[in-house]
Design a protein around this motif. Sequence first.
Motif, PDB file in Angstrom:
ATOM      1  N   LYS A  19      45.755  78.026   3.141  1.00  0.00           N
ATOM      2  CA  LYS A  19      45.868  76.588   3.355  1.00  0.00           C
ATOM      3  C   LYS A  19      45.928  75.857   2.018  1.00  0.00           C
ATOM      4  O   LYS A  19      45.333  76.274   1.032  1.00  0.00           O
ATOM      5  CB  LYS A  19      44.685  76.080   4.187  1.00  0.00           C
ATOM      6  N   SER A  20      46.634  74.762   1.994  1.00  0.00           N
ATOM      7  CA  SER A  20      46.782  73.987   0.771  1.00  0.00           C
ATOM      8  C   SER A  20      45.494  73.232   0.452  1.00  0.00           C
ATOM      9  O   SER A  20      44.622  73.051   1.312  1.00  0.00           O
ATOM     10  CB  SER A  20      47.943  72.993   0.914  1.00  0.00           C
ATOM     11  N   ILE A  21      45.381  72.806  -0.796  1.00  0.00           N
ATOM     12  CA  ILE A  21      44.206  72.042  -1.220  1.00  0.00           C
ATOM     13  C   ILE A  21      44.275  70.635  -0.625  1.00  0.00           C
ATOM     14  O   ILE A  21      45.301  69.956  -0.716  1.00  0.00           O
ATOM     15  CB  ILE A  21      44.144  71.979  -2.754  1.00  0.00           C
ATOM     16  N   LEU A  66      28.662  76.268   1.578  1.00  0.00           N
ATOM     17  CA  LEU A  66      28.537  75.871   0.174  1.00  0.00           C
ATOM     18  C   LEU A  66      29.850  75.309  -0.360  1.00  0.00           C
ATOM     19  O   LEU A  66      30.936  75.743   0.053  1.00  0.00           O
ATOM     20  CB  LEU A  66      28.124  77.074  -0.680  1.00  0.00           C
ATOM     21  N   PHE A  67      29.713  74.368  -1.298  1.00  0.00           N
ATOM     22  CA  PHE A  67      30.848  73.846  -2.052  1.00  0.00           C
ATOM     23  C   PHE A  67      30.558  74.087  -3.529  1.00  0.00           C
ATOM     24  O   PHE A  67      29.443  73.836  -4.001  1.00  0.00           O
ATOM     25  CB  PHE A  67      31.040  72.348  -1.802  1.00  0.00           C
ATOM     26  N   ILE A  68      31.553  74.553  -4.249  1.00  0.00           N
ATOM     27  CA  ILE A  68      31.403  74.849  -5.674  1.00  0.00           C
ATOM     28  C   ILE A  68      32.318  73.913  -6.457  1.00  0.00           C
ATOM     29  O   ILE A  68      33.536  73.892  -6.238  1.00  0.00           O
ATOM     30  CB  ILE A  68      31.773  76.312  -5.994  1.00  0.00           C
ATOM     31  N   ALA A  87      39.666  73.467  -2.149  1.00  0.00           N
ATOM     32  CA  ALA A  87      40.357  74.683  -1.717  1.00  0.00           C
ATOM     33  C   ALA A  87      39.400  75.508  -0.866  1.00  0.00           C
ATOM     34  O   ALA A  87      38.179  75.430  -1.030  1.00  0.00           O
ATOM     35  CB  ALA A  87      40.831  75.489  -2.923  1.00  0.00           C
ATOM     36  N   LEU A  88      39.957  76.301   0.011  1.00  0.00           N
ATOM     37  CA  LEU A  88      39.149  77.083   0.943  1.00  0.00           C
ATOM     38  C   LEU A  88      39.123  78.548   0.533  1.00  0.00           C
ATOM     39  O   LEU A  88      40.168  79.150   0.256  1.00  0.00           O
ATOM     40  CB  LEU A  88      39.729  76.946   2.359  1.00  0.00           C
ATOM     41  N   GLU A  89      37.926  79.122   0.474  1.00  0.00           N
ATOM     42  CA  GLU A  89      37.771  80.555   0.223  1.00  0.00           C
ATOM     43  C   GLU A  89      36.746  81.113   1.200  1.00  0.00           C
ATOM     44  O   GLU A  89      35.821  80.411   1.608  1.00  0.00           O
ATOM     45  CB  GLU A  89      37.352  80.831  -1.225  1.00  0.00           C
TER      46      GLU A  89
END
Length: 332
Positions: free
Chosen positions: A71-73, A127-129, A153-155
Motif C-alpha cells: 500500500k502507498s504511504i 506501534l508507530f515509529i 507507511a505500513l509494515e
Amino acid sequence: MFSGTNRNTLQAAKDLVSLKLQIDEKGRTSPSDIPSDLHGPCSGGEYGPLFGDGFLHNIIPFYEYLESSKKSINVMNVPTLQTMGSSWRIWPDPNISEEDKTNILERLCSDVEIKQTHYTHIPELNLFIAHEGKNRVNFFRFHNIEYIPARVALEHYPAPERITVHTLEFAGQQDVWAVIDEQYAQKINYFSYALPLLRAYGVKITDRWPEHFPDIIELIAYSTNTIQSKISNSHSIDLNDIQKKKKQKKDTYERSEAYINCNYIELDTNYRLLSFVKLYIFLVILFIISFCLLLNINSEFFEKFCISLLSFISAIFFFYNCPYYPMQKKKP
C-alpha cells in the motif's frame, strides 16, 4: 483504532512507548546509567536517545523481519501515545506560552511540515515509529495533543504462531530466547520489556527448550559463525546451520578415528616386550659399540659385521619413528 490493528496489544504498546520516554529522560541527566544499546550512539553519529527503530530492534525479537506493505504511504492522524519518537536534536519546552504552543502546532500541522515526515505503522503491535519528524513526537506528548499528522507507511510484524519464546535457567540466571519458524533464534536481552508486548500479541511462551534444538552452550559456541545474513541487520542464529556444523564435526572425527598411523610408536599394542626408553638405550649402546669396533678393528670380517649391525640399527630406528601412510581400521 486503525483497521487491522491488534486490540490486545494496545496497552502494552503504550507502556513500551512510555518506557522509551522514561529511558530518554533519564539519559539526559545520567547517560552512564543507561545501557548503550538503549541510549547512546545513533545511526547518524549523534549521541543521545536512540531512534525508535533502533530501540525496538534491541528490545523486540525479529524486528528486522518486518515486511513492507504494498500500500502507498498515506497521511493520517497518528496516535501520540503509541508513537516512538526521539528528541535527539532538541527537547520541547512544556512550559511555553499558549501563543507559542499554538504557533508551533500550526507549523507542524502545515502541509509543508507533513510532507517532510515519514512514520511506520506496525498494526500487529499497535506501534508507530517516527523516522522523519521524530523530534516533534515529544512536543505533542508533553502538550497532551492526541494525534500527530504524518505520512505513514505500513509494515507487518511476523505472525505470533511463527514465534516461540523460551525462558530458561542457565548458569544460575534466567535466559530468554525467541525462535522463529523453528529455525532462527535470537536472545532477548531485555525480556522484562519485551515479554508484556509479545504475550499480549499471542506469542507462545514456554519454559522448555526443544530436544531437537542445539543445546544453549552449543548455541553460544557456534553463534559467531551462524549468523543469518540474508536479512539486513539481523542478529539471528541459524539453528539448522549449527546442526549442520555439528554433523560435519562429528563426521570429521569419525573419519579420523577410522585411521591409524603405522609407525610402531603410535600403534596401540599390548605386546611390547621392552619399554621405549630401555629399547632406545639398548640401541644407542649397541650403535656406539659397533661404531668403535669399526674404527679400531682392522679385520675384514669384523668390519663387514659392524657395517651390517649399523645398518640393522638404522633400519630399526627408521621403523620405529617414520610416519608411514595411514591405514584404515578394520570395521568390527
